[in-house]
Design an enzyme around this catalytic site. Structure first.
Site, PDB file in Angstrom:
ATOM      1  N   TRP A 100       0.801  -1.131   0.258  1.00  0.00           N
ATOM      2  CA  TRP A 100       0.112  -0.488  -0.054  1.00  0.00           C
ATOM      3  C   TRP A 100       1.214   1.563   0.048  1.00  0.00           C
ATOM      4  O   TRP A 100       0.618   1.901  -0.503  1.00  0.00           O
ATOM      5  CB  TRP A 100      -0.700  -0.232   1.271  1.00  0.00           C
ATOM      6  CG  TRP A 100      -2.286  -0.942   1.003  1.00  0.00           C
ATOM      7  CD1 TRP A 100      -1.947  -2.308   1.730  1.00  0.00           C
ATOM      8  CD2 TRP A 100      -3.091  -1.503  -0.163  1.00  0.00           C
ATOM      9  NE1 TRP A 100      -3.470  -3.296   1.703  1.00  0.00           N
ATOM     10  CE2 TRP A 100      -3.031  -3.154   0.384  1.00  0.00           C
ATOM     11  CE3 TRP A 100      -3.466  -0.527  -0.631  1.00  0.00           C
ATOM     12  CZ2 TRP A 100      -4.279  -3.039  -1.151  1.00  0.00           C
ATOM     13  CZ3 TRP A 100      -4.226  -1.303  -2.051  1.00  0.00           C
ATOM     14  CH2 TRP A 100      -5.094  -2.641  -2.240  1.00  0.00           C
ATOM     15  N   ASP A 167      -2.064   7.292   6.282  1.00  0.00           N
ATOM     16  CA  ASP A 167      -3.040   6.076   5.744  1.00  0.00           C
ATOM     17  C   ASP A 167      -3.531   5.143   6.970  1.00  0.00           C
ATOM     18  O   ASP A 167      -2.869   4.514   7.467  1.00  0.00           O
ATOM     19  CB  ASP A 167      -2.311   5.100   4.474  1.00  0.00           C
ATOM     20  CG  ASP A 167      -3.243   4.340   4.667  1.00  0.00           C
ATOM     21  OD1 ASP A 167      -4.282   4.041   4.663  1.00  0.00           O
ATOM     22  OD2 ASP A 167      -3.172   3.258   3.264  1.00  0.00           O
ATOM     23  N   LYS A 191     -13.099  -1.596   6.900  1.00  0.00           N
ATOM     24  CA  LYS A 191     -11.878  -2.011   8.296  1.00  0.00           C
ATOM     25  C   LYS A 191     -13.032  -1.397   9.317  1.00  0.00           C
ATOM     26  O   LYS A 191     -13.458  -2.839   9.627  1.00  0.00           O
ATOM     27  CB  LYS A 191     -10.632  -1.964   8.397  1.00  0.00           C
ATOM     28  CG  LYS A 191     -10.028  -1.414   6.941  1.00  0.00           C
ATOM     29  CD  LYS A 191      -9.127  -3.058   5.957  1.00  0.00           C
ATOM     30  CE  LYS A 191      -9.282  -2.509   5.094  1.00  0.00           C
ATOM     31  NZ  LYS A 191      -8.569  -3.722   4.521  1.00  0.00           N
TER      32      LYS A 191
END
Lengths: 355, 355
Positions: A100, A167, A191
């Site tokens: 990511w 992030d 999430k």
């Protein structure tokens, strides 16, 4: 009953699902569905206001920050962060902790120079680099707080001479953070915050407007702030369910309370991984994630039959990412510790059978 | 019972809402919610495949086109169309038919020159300009097929020497179109296709890759095509409900059948507006929209009491946009003709009382 250890879109609280289903049929008894009301209606404006208020309250967001609910996931933010913050010819600093972070870097390169301050790529990202210097001439420093694929998590954040962009897709609302340490926080909802389809952005107002770039409306944080996340039609349902989920979190005692639960869940599960001779962890102990617990088996031939046993017990979503292999048990906020015990029981039962 | 004439997010079929609520509790009996399953799960992949298949079937999409479910609404497409199609230093042609066309033009100006081929701005967009020439040296020609705010709709599309880009947010799936006439079609879902939170894009593959621009992944149609709308986590629930809505449309007989119903609904409502001496239409008769029926009252002082009467009858969402005033009755696919008759009854009752 299913025990949902999926990495995301992940488990949501059962109460929230019941409330969300009721709102799809009839929102608060108004005779209309949450799916078919105007985003400019009093009902939806109250939902969005409440969602923003809950974010501010749960994370103790200080004055001078704006809270936005946008679309496009963290992947869109990978581009919007440099689009808004990186001047032409400027430089941004990145900590490379996994796929990511890599993708975020790739997008930033469309807008300027990317300096990697440190990387754990050589070890397939099994740890979080700690000795690095953040260049004072960077426009910002970017970090991924939790690396879902590898099961690593930054247990602390470095002091930085430049705004920190983080992030937090896979660990926001799972532990206390000090928002004042960051210039920009972003997180896909799917999430710990709600369903896929909305992205939380928390941005320090005074870092904006400095890049000198001309930015199309939908990509411009300032425009989104001025529109109160409603420059155009927002993803109403995803925001609604996020509001319900944050409300559930508040009713549980907030972030500090859920953090204690998350630590307890992680502790028993890592304890079993370390104790059980058939299993082993895959990353540096001090960087172990409290959200995504990655592990493999000493004998790789045991992995298929163990997965089968787990599935028989209603355990779903524990297959590891293909780049790591083995298993990944995601133990997000909504996963009860009883599900963790079911997994541990399966591990012990399997070990007993395969002594 | 409510009669939902809202302009969008708008009415969805009751059957779809029931199916959606069931999926929020337990998707197809798998023991998990549509909100908490992986987008890489077999269950979600089947949903996305089905949604794409239904779009292709219902609109008879020819070979050589890709169907995408993205995020960010039409407002994001206002920027993505030029980002993908307009070369540096290039020019795009726009038909100016209202605020949404305006906003699309504004975003295109970030990427190149905008040539307005014709405009009805001088009349507050009460008609669709018809005599214009599309420049052959433009990268594309952009048109808004239905203008929600003003109640105008293009009843035909011009032949064009360059690819036609069309914002069909408020009338897609309401009438037959010939996809082959277009290079790019985009539409926010929240009128006739589903809830807010996903955006349909239908793009002709061979118009891509010609602008010479370097485009960040999430803004790049080619990347989204290669990822099958799953370059990153898609807005699963909005796609799910879109699939259910398209399936409902198919069960109703498809686009041709719904078009006949929409024409019938529009005909009776415009008929009453033209017949009833207290009401009048606001736009050119030949450009009247079959989706958004805009009208005012001969005596503006009648508007408040009429709105009150309508609300007493369960009619919601008919207040006109502030830039036009009066009323706007949106009669999207899911609105039954019985609701239109309730509105007509209210108009007649009000006229009777105010002779």
């Amino acid at each position: 009953m299913k025990h949902n250890f999926g990495a995301g879109p992940g488990i949501l609280p059962h109460e929230v699902l019941k409330q969300a289903a009721a709102g799809v049929l009839d929102l608060n008894g108004i005779g209309l569905s949450i799916l078919e009301i105007s985003h400019r209606s009093a009902e939806f404006e109250a939902i969005l206001d409440e969602a923003v208020k809950l974010v501010k309250e749960l994370l103790e967001v200080p004055e001078g920050y704006s809270v936005l609910f946008l679309q496009g996931g963290a992947s869109t933010q990978f581009a919007l962060a440099p689009y808004n913050l990186l001047p032409e010819g400027g430089k941004a600093a990145y900590l490379e902790t996994g796929v990511w972070a890599n993708k975020a870097m790739k997008e930033a390169k469309f807008f300027g120079e990317v300096q990697v301050v440190a990387s754990s790529k050589e070890s397939n990202f099994t740890y979080i680099p700690k000795d690095f210097v953040i260049p004072a001439d960077a426009a910002y420093f970017h970090i991924t707080s939790n690396n879902t694929i590898y099961g690593t998590q930054s247990q602390s954040f470095p002091k930085s001479p430049v705004p920190v962009v983080c992030d937090m897709s896979s660990d926001i609302f799972s532990r206390k953070i000090n928002v004042a340490d960051f210039g920009l926080i972003y997180a896909g909802a799917q999430k710990n915050m709600g369903p896929a389809g909305t992205t939380l952005v928390i941005v320090k107002d005074d870092i904006l407007g400095k890049s000198g770039r001309k930015i199309p409306a939908m990509f411009n944080y300032q425009v989104q702030i001025e529109g109160g996340s409603m420059y155009n039609t927002p993803p109403c349902f995803a925001i609604y369910v996020s509001m319900l989920t944050l409300n559930w979190l508040k009713s549980k005692g907030g972030v500090a309370a859920i953090e204690a639960e998350n630590i307890a869940k992680a502790k028993v599960l890592y304890g079993e991984i370390d104790r059980n001779p058939l299993f082993k962890g895959v990353c540096a102990v001090e960087d172990r994630s409290h959200m995504n617990v990655c592990f493999v088996m000493e004998n790789p031939e045991h992995e298929k039959p163990f997965l089968k046993l787990a599935e028989e017990k209603g355990i779903v979503g524990i297959k590891g990412h293909r780049s790591v292999g083995g298993f990944r048990a995601s133990i997000y906020n909504a996963l009860p510790i009883t599900s963790v015990y079911v997994l541990i029981d399966a591990m012990q039962e399997f070990a007993e059978k395969n002594k």
